[in-house]
Enzyme design. Sequence first.
Site: not given
Ligand code: AMP
Length: 281
Positions: A30, A32-34, A36-37, A61, A185-186
Site C-alpha cells: 500500500m 509509504a515504502l520502507h 521491509g517492503h 480493506q 511499518s508505513s
Molecule cells: P503494506 O504496504 O503495509 O500493506 O505491506 C505490504 C507488504 O509488506 C505486506 O506483505 C507486509 O506484510 C510487508 N511488510 C510490512 N512491514 C514489513 C516489515 N517490517 N518487514 C517485512 N515485510 C513487511
Amino acid sequence: MKIFKEISLLREFLNDVKTGRKTIGLVPTMGALHKGHLALATASKTENSITVCSIFVNPTQFNNPADLLKYPRTLERDTKMLEEVHCDVLFSPEVTEMYPANSMLKLDFGPLDKVMEGAFRPGHFSGVGQVVSKLFNIIQPDRAYFGQKDWQQFAIIKRLVKELSFPVEVKSIPTLREQNGLALSSRNLRLSEEQHRDASVFFTALDAAKKMILQKHSFPKIKSEVKAIVERIPGIKLEYFEIADSENLTLLENVESSKRPIMCIAGYVGEIRLIDNMFID
Ligand code: AMP
C-alpha cells in the site's frame, strides 16, 4: 522501471513477458515504502525474471474511514526507492481503475478471519482477499511475496490460493525491525519522535512473553504481564495479545497443542494502530 496505472496496458506488457517464458514475482503493497517492503522486492528479484511491485491503498480493506484518509501516501519517494532496488515494474492504479463500479464482492474465511485482526477490523480480510485476487488475476505472477509482520494475512492468502487454485507460490519474508525492535511499518511515519521510541514496547512485550512461555508460565499470567508491560507507557493501549496456531489460527491455551505457535499483538500508540508478532521457536 516501467510504471503502469492502467490494467490493460500492464496486461499487454506482461503478456509479452510471459511468452518469453520469464517468471513474474509480485510484491503487493500500500506504499509509504520502507526497508521491509524493499526486502520483499529483493527476494522477488533473486527468484524471478521480472518483479512487479504494486502500490494501492485499497479502500475495501479499511473498516475505519479515518484510517483510510490518514494512510500515508508518498508515491514519488516510493518510486525512487523501487528504482534503487531495480524493481522492474510499478503498478500504481487509481481507485477508479481497480473498482470502476461499486464493489459488492464479500469474502468469508470462516474461523481464519474471526480472530485477532479479523475480529477487531470487521471486513478487513474480505477486502484483502478481494484486492489480492484482483492483483493475481491482473498480473498472473508465478510467485508473490508477503511479510511475516502480517502473519494472519499470510495465512489467509495461503488459504485463498488453495481454495481458488491460483497458480501462485506465496512466500513469507521475515519482519524487518529497527534497532530497538520496533517492526518497520508505513504507519510508523505518523508517530512522533517520542511515540516512535515508546512503540518498541510491543516487541519488548513479545520477547518477555516468549521467555515466560519457555519457562512454562500459564497463559492467563503471560497475558496479564503483556498488558502490564505495554500499558505501563502512557498513551499506549493493548488491543489484543494472543497465542495462535500459525497455520489454522486457532487461539491456544497452551503451546503443546500446536506444531508451530505464534504470538500476535495489536495496540494503539496514541491513535495509531500497530501490530506485530513473533514465533516461539
Ligand atoms: P503494506 O504496504 O503495509 O500493506 O505491506 C505490504 C507488504 O509488506 C505486506 O506483505 C507486509 O506484510 C510487508 N511488510 C510490512 N512491514 C514489513 C516489515 N517490517 N518487514 C517485512 N515485510 C513487511
